[in-house]
Design an enzyme around this catalytic site. Structure first.
Site, mmCIF file in Angstrom:
data_model
loop_
_atom_site.group_PDB
_atom_site.id
_atom_site.type_symbol
_atom_site.label_atom_id
_atom_site.label_comp_id
_atom_site.label_asym_id
_atom_site.label_seq_id
_atom_site.Cartn_x
_atom_site.Cartn_y
_atom_site.Cartn_z
ATOM 1 N N GLU A 115 0.898 -1.358 -0.031
ATOM 2 C CA GLU A 115 0.310 -0.040 -0.277
ATOM 3 C C GLU A 115 1.003 1.291 -0.153
ATOM 4 O O GLU A 115 2.284 1.440 0.615
ATOM 5 C CB GLU A 115 -1.155 -0.480 1.400
ATOM 6 N N LYS A 117 3.182 4.277 1.010
ATOM 7 C CA LYS A 117 3.498 4.755 1.927
ATOM 8 C C LYS A 117 3.386 6.617 1.846
ATOM 9 O O LYS A 117 3.607 7.220 0.457
ATOM 10 C CB LYS A 117 4.645 4.699 1.922
ATOM 11 N N ASP A 119 3.116 10.416 2.618
ATOM 12 C CA ASP A 119 4.356 12.108 2.952
ATOM 13 C C ASP A 119 3.030 12.396 4.115
ATOM 14 O O ASP A 119 2.911 13.464 3.500
ATOM 15 C CB ASP A 119 4.361 12.249 1.932
ATOM 16 N N TYR A 224 -4.474 3.284 8.683
ATOM 17 C CA TYR A 224 -3.727 2.036 7.998
ATOM 18 C C TYR A 224 -3.763 0.589 8.580
ATOM 19 O O TYR A 224 -3.140 0.163 8.517
ATOM 20 C CB TYR A 224 -2.651 1.797 6.847
ATOM 21 N N LYS A 309 11.569 2.831 -0.441
ATOM 22 C CA LYS A 309 11.603 3.891 -1.078
ATOM 23 C C LYS A 309 11.321 4.055 -2.203
ATOM 24 O O LYS A 309 12.761 3.072 -2.947
ATOM 25 C CB LYS A 309 11.879 4.486 0.232
ATOM 26 N N CYS A 403 16.426 46.531 -0.927
ATOM 27 C CA CYS A 403 14.585 45.539 -1.840
ATOM 28 C C CYS A 403 15.238 46.189 -2.899
ATOM 29 O O CYS A 403 14.924 47.089 -3.419
ATOM 30 C CB CYS A 403 13.733 45.975 -1.328
ATOM 31 N N CYS A 406 11.865 48.341 -4.897
ATOM 32 C CA CYS A 406 11.502 49.266 -4.671
ATOM 33 C C CYS A 406 13.225 50.130 -4.195
ATOM 34 O O CYS A 406 12.939 51.258 -4.328
ATOM 35 C CB CYS A 406 10.505 49.449 -3.544
ATOM 36 N N CYS A 421 11.375 43.577 3.843
ATOM 37 C CA CYS A 421 11.218 45.566 3.016
ATOM 38 C C CYS A 421 9.685 46.393 4.203
ATOM 39 O O CYS A 421 8.667 45.083 3.812
ATOM 40 C CB CYS A 421 10.658 45.335 1.498
ATOM 41 N N CYS A 426 6.034 49.704 -1.670
ATOM 42 C CA CYS A 426 7.109 48.800 -2.270
ATOM 43 C C CYS A 426 5.818 48.477 -2.955
ATOM 44 O O CYS A 426 5.055 47.701 -3.510
ATOM 45 C CB CYS A 426 7.714 48.017 -2.164
HETATM 46 S S1 IVH Z 1 2.722 1.377 9.077
HETATM 47 C C1 IVH Z 1 4.182 -0.505 12.200
HETATM 48 N N1 IVH Z 1 1.549 2.563 6.934
HETATM 49 O O1 IVH Z 1 5.407 5.898 7.673
HETATM 50 C C2 IVH Z 1 4.024 0.068 11.604
HETATM 51 N N2 IVH Z 1 3.020 3.431 7.916
HETATM 52 O O2 IVH Z 1 7.806 4.605 9.981
HETATM 53 C C3 IVH Z 1 4.174 1.038 11.275
HETATM 54 N N3 IVH Z 1 3.569 5.766 6.631
HETATM 55 O O3 IVH Z 1 5.775 7.165 10.086
HETATM 56 C C4 IVH Z 1 3.785 1.653 10.238
HETATM 57 N N4 IVH Z 1 2.117 5.513 5.095
HETATM 58 O O4 IVH Z 1 3.163 7.395 9.949
HETATM 59 C C5 IVH Z 1 2.596 2.238 7.758
HETATM 60 N N5 IVH Z 1 0.129 2.734 4.548
HETATM 61 C C6 IVH Z 1 1.675 3.018 5.544
HETATM 62 C C7 IVH Z 1 1.714 4.448 5.611
HETATM 63 C C8 IVH Z 1 2.623 5.026 7.237
HETATM 64 C C9 IVH Z 1 2.692 6.208 5.134
HETATM 65 C C10 IVH Z 1 4.237 6.576 7.815
HETATM 66 C C11 IVH Z 1 3.757 5.988 9.403
HETATM 67 C C12 IVH Z 1 5.464 6.054 9.815
HETATM 68 C C13 IVH Z 1 6.395 6.583 8.495
HETATM 69 C C14 IVH Z 1 6.392 4.889 9.048
#
Ligand code: IVH
Length: 708
Positions: A115, A117, A119, A224, A309, A403, A406, A421, A426
């Site tokens: 799934e 990850k 941000d 999640y 990643k 600036c 101006c 500024c 300006c």
């Molecule tokens: S699972 C033990 N699933 O990524 C399981 N984490 O270090 C822990 N994150 O801070 C997390 N999407 O906040 C999981 N689909 C996802 C995620 C997710 C983002 C973040 C989570 C954590 C960091 C993992």
């Protein structure tokens, strides 16, 4: 007094309908109601709660935005530690993870769920008895901070669920890419630093001490994980969460082998470009929860999951110049001008340098070859200098002393990373301000791009925000500008005319770009001061207090607005809008018919309930609230401790003075109190009045100034 059960039922129905709409809007992206319809439900709910305050629980949709916190967040030790994830950066590392899982599980077959990850910032929330009761940040994993006051403001998150059991959920709070762009544009236009990435924006928004500011941020959440779950698999758990109306990412795929996981990672790398939010990888988890238990945890990570990643794309290019952008409030932000280079599918020619300290710390010089990166960030970042490629004759970069727009000398304040500024006239500040002013959500003038703004300013066709509404007198001069044809000018002038009479007053307040005032605060202010004249007429000495008394406006916002209105230039600007024929449309409101329809009330003195509650009750019953007695005020509702001077003055203006008992009779629909004679209530007097919100005081009508 027992509560009428039909009221309780209606309350529940309204809460559910509002929350269902929030879900459709924020989670499914498929709104079912218009804004007007939604507002109507909301108004009805407010009115109902005014009538029966006992219905107003902390989890009513009316209670999403609370008061600022005065201290730090409360620390909460959680029952189960929040672990982080180990990382894998390529297929080999992922296969290595798979090998450890296989070994750990002996001979039993297993499957993964892959799934996104997301941000953002991690969050843990708890529902009990169907109510949202707790929300904590990650903190150090074992102890988090209770940020429920902020999390409650997120309409993407239900305040109630249809399940009384205790649910402790974990997920990611995030901001969609386009929302972050809008926030950053707004921040920069106001001279504030942009958020470098959605993660910073989400984490920062969660930890604000004023939930009213958090409410302005379009935060979303995707869950999640479930702590202490009774489900057999991750997939079943995700499905159950969605079933309960809790937002999930809905992007998971069950994979029977690590090869299938790798295929998902390949597919998702393309898919993630289309998603509304930023992802920086794929989380791979063993699906069966009993297998997770048998695999367990290392000191830091679960053995049953890892994060793949994606490599952040980087590039090298030559930095040709460092220039400072001037923001609306005068803050100068250094920007790197680069030899164009292709990065993550776009051509990059500019990159953020954040602030002066970063340039000094990394010793970034003009002529240097720099490494840039775009990883979740909206604006590419300069990572650092490739020292081997530094020209021998390079010299450290010197921040500007004046600036760039101006020429006013700029000073660096002690401890502050930005130059500012201070020249209010300006042109650089005006440019940022104009661009902000015409944006969507503000005055929303189509066709006002950055380059047009620049040309209009250079040609001296606008000197302040209000001049936008005088451009129709300068048609020929605009046509003479570079690359602007007749048709474009016609479209532009037509768009300006639409904005001249087609926006709400709160849109103008938003568009002014007053520091800290976003669209939510602007709406609250416009409810209190519904016109330019009402704003200009407000007593400068009392303005800050009046603003701070608005439910939903914090002290900082109140101070910022009153500072703005104290300035001669701002007052002249407001007047100029009016002179240029700028008028406003009323926001659509539910018209409430009730026993007090056609009557207006001014409430004074002390009562055993808050005055706000009485105001809400009057409006809910169809009446109008005046904050001071005017010549068309029907009743002065006097509580305890009201001086004779006040009541006499009110009577002189034609208002009838009544006590709470008489008011109750009116409210009950009785006519014991003398019926309003309607004196002074000509149609024109009532023009522009709504029966739902107070009017701002008007200059001549301020003779009776009421307490509070
Ligand atoms: S699972 C033990 N699933 O990524 C399981 N984490 O270090 C822990 N994150 O801070 C997390 N999407 O906040 C999981 N689909 C996802 C995620 C997710 C983002 C973040 C989570 C954590 C960091 C993992």
């Amino acid at each position: 007094m027992t509560l009428d059960p039909t009221l309780r039922e209606r309350h529940q129905t309204l809460c559910r309908a509002i929350e269902r709409h929030n879900y459709a809007y924020y989670v499914l992206d498929a709104p079912e109601l218009s804004d007007g319809e939604y507002d109507k439900l909301f108004q009805e709910l407010r009115a109902l709660e005014a009538e029966a305050p006992e219905l107003q629980t902390p989890n009513s949709p009316t209670q999403r935005v609370g008061a600022p916190l005065d201290e730090r967040f409360e620390k909460v030790r959680r029952a189960a530690r929040m672990y982080s994830l180990d990382n894998a950066y390529d297929a080999d590392e992922l296969r290595e993870f798979d090998r450890r899982v296989r070994e750990g599980l002996g001979d039993t077959p297993y499957a993964y769920v892959a799934e996104p990850k997301i941000d953002g910032a991690s969050i843990e929330v708890t529902y009990e008895g169907g109510n949202l009761v707790l929300a904590t940040t990650r903190g150090d994993g074992e102890t988090g901070e209770n940020v429920i006051a902020n999390v409650r403001t997120m309409r993407a998150l239900p305040l109630r669920i249809d399940d009384a059991r205790r649910w402790t959920l974990r997920g990611e709070i995030y901001i969609r890419t386009m929302d972050l762009e809008a926030i950053n544009a707004q921040r920069q236009a106001r001279g504030e630093a942009a958020f470098a990435n959605p993660r910073n924006a989400a984490a920062g928004s969660l930890r604000l001490l004023d939930p009213r500011v958090t409410a302005e941020r379009p935060l979303r959440v995707a869950f999640y994980d479930l702590v202490e779950t009774h489900f057999e698999s991750h997939q079943a758990m995700l499905a159950a969460l969605a079933e309960l109306g809790l937002p999930t990412h809905r992007e998971e795929r069950r994979c029977a082998s690590i090869d299938e996981v790798l295929a998902y990672i390949g597919d998702f790398d393309r898919r993630r470009e289309e998603l509304a939010y930023e992802t920086d990888g794929v989380v791979v988890k063993v699906d069966a929860l009993d297998q997770r238990t048998s695999l367990g945890f290392t000191a830091r990570f679960p053995r049953w999951a890892t994060a793949y990643k994606y490599a952040a794309e980087q590039a090298e290019t030559v930095l040709r110049a460092i220039e400072c952008d001037v923001g609306r409030t005068g803050a100068l932000t250094p920007v790197a001008h680069l030899d164009p280079v292709s990065l993550s599918g776009t051509t990059v020619a500019r990159a953020s340098l954040h602030n002066l300290d970063m340039i000094a710390d990394k010793d970034i010089r003009v002529g240097d070859t720099v490494r840039i990166q775009k990883a979740g960030e909206i604006i590419p970042q300069v990572l650092g200098v490739v020292m081997e490629k530094r020209p021998t004759d390079s010299t450290p970069w010197e921040p500007p002393t004046v600036c760039p727009a101006c020429g006013t000398p700029v000073a660096r304040e002690e401890g502050v990373a930005a130059l500012r500024c201070e020249n209010p006239a300006c042109p650089g500040r005006l440019k940022a301000g104009l661009w902000y002013f015409t944006r969507r959500g503000a005055m929303d003038v189509d066709g006002f791009g950055k380059s047009l703004v620049e040309q209009l300013l250079d040609a001296g066709l606008v000197a302040d925000l209000a001049d936008v509404f005088n451009l129709h007198t300068k048609r020929d001069a605009i046509v003479a500008l570079d690359r602007i044809g007749d048709k474009t000018v016609d479209n532009l002038l037509a768009a300006i005319d639409v904005a001249r009479t087609g926006r709400t007053f709160d849109q103008l307040i938003t568009a002014l770009g007053i520091p800290l005032v976003g669209s939510v605060a602007a709406r609250l202010i416009a409810e209190r001061y519904p016109s330019i004249q009402a704003m200009l007429a407000a007593e400068p000495t009392e303005l800050q207090g009046e603003l701070a008394a608005i439910h939903g406006i914090g002290d900082k916002i109140a101070e910022s607005v009153s500072d703005f209105l104290a300035g001669e230039a701002s007052r002249a600007l407001l007047q100029k809008f009016e002179d240029h024929g700028v008028t406003f449309v009323q926001r659509e409101r539910a018209v409430v018919e009730g026993p007090l329809s056609g009557m207006s009330f001014c409430v004074t003195g002390t009562f055993d309930r808050k005055r706000d509650v009485i105001h809400a009750e009057i409006r809910a019953a169809g009446g109008t609230v005046h904050t001071s007695v005017k010549k068309n005020t029907t009743y002065l509702l006097a509580g305890a401790k009201v001086g004779a001077k006040k009541t006499e003055a009110a009577e002189k203006k034609g208002a009838k003075v009544i006590d709470e008992a008489a008011y109750r009779v009116l409210l009950a629909g009785g006519a014991t109190a003398a019926a309003p004679d309607g004196e002074g209530q000509s149609e024109s007097d009532r023009d522009g009045e709504t029966n739902s919100e107070p009017e701002g005081p008007n200059v001549e009508q301020l003779s009776i100034k009421l307490d509070g």
